[in-house]
Design a protein around this motif. Structure first.
Motif, PDB file in Angstrom:
ATOM      1  N   GLU A 166      22.656   6.460  -4.456  1.00  0.00           N
ATOM      2  CA  GLU A 166      22.688   8.024  -4.973  1.00  0.00           C
ATOM      3  C   GLU A 166      24.061   8.752  -4.917  1.00  0.00           C
ATOM      4  O   GLU A 166      24.260   9.849  -5.460  1.00  0.00           O
ATOM      5  CB  GLU A 166      21.721   8.997  -4.065  1.00  0.00           C
ATOM      6  N   LEU A 181      28.323  12.229  -6.956  1.00  0.00           N
ATOM      7  CA  LEU A 181      26.881  12.849  -6.790  1.00  0.00           C
ATOM      8  C   LEU A 181      26.295  12.322  -7.977  1.00  0.00           C
ATOM      9  O   LEU A 181      26.276  12.559  -9.418  1.00  0.00           O
ATOM     10  CB  LEU A 181      27.200  14.457  -6.847  1.00  0.00           C
ATOM     11  N   GLU A 239      22.693  11.870  -8.092  1.00  0.00           N
ATOM     12  CA  GLU A 239      21.070  12.762  -7.931  1.00  0.00           C
ATOM     13  C   GLU A 239      21.301  14.077  -7.762  1.00  0.00           C
ATOM     14  O   GLU A 239      20.170  14.455  -7.819  1.00  0.00           O
ATOM     15  CB  GLU A 239      20.473  11.680  -7.564  1.00  0.00           C
ATOM     16  N   HIS A 240      22.310  14.447  -7.241  1.00  0.00           N
ATOM     17  CA  HIS A 240      22.475  15.955  -6.658  1.00  0.00           C
ATOM     18  C   HIS A 240      23.320  16.732  -7.299  1.00  0.00           C
ATOM     19  O   HIS A 240      24.307  16.345  -8.039  1.00  0.00           O
ATOM     20  CB  HIS A 240      22.909  15.878  -5.353  1.00  0.00           C
ATOM     21  N   GLU A 241      22.947  18.191  -7.182  1.00  0.00           N
ATOM     22  CA  GLU A 241      23.761  19.018  -7.953  1.00  0.00           C
ATOM     23  C   GLU A 241      24.881  19.501  -7.054  1.00  0.00           C
ATOM     24  O   GLU A 241      26.184  19.795  -7.685  1.00  0.00           O
ATOM     25  CB  GLU A 241      22.875  20.207  -8.033  1.00  0.00           C
TER      26      GLU A 241
END
Length: 78
Positions: free
Chosen positions: A3, A42, A44-46
């Motif tokens: 991730e 990043l 998978e994350h905002e």
């Protein structure tokens, strides 16, 4: 790596969080970790940000995270 595209070293368990959200149950094992190599990407994350211990209360944590943040603060302030 999956991730954040970063190699880490996983340390000891901080706590296992069990939390019931309206549509699912979360079981989350939380560990102390250190970056070994790479830069955080990043995938998978905002958003992400580094926080000092004095900044932990500046974030609107999700309900499941509140217990973990309290535990981290207790350990770091000791």
């Amino acid at each position: 790596m999956e991730e954040l595209d970063t190699e880490i070293s996983v340390g000891s368990l901080i706590e296992t969080i069990e939390y019931d959200y309206p549509t699912f149950h979360l079981s989350m094992d939380c560990f102390w970790c250190e970056i070994v190599s790479g830069n955080l990407v990043l995938k998978e994350h905002e958003a992400a940000k580094w926080l000092g211990i004095d900044e932990l209360d500046s974030v609107e944590w999700l309900p499941a995270d509140i217990t973990l943040i309290s535990k981290i603060k207790a350990i770091l302030y000791h």
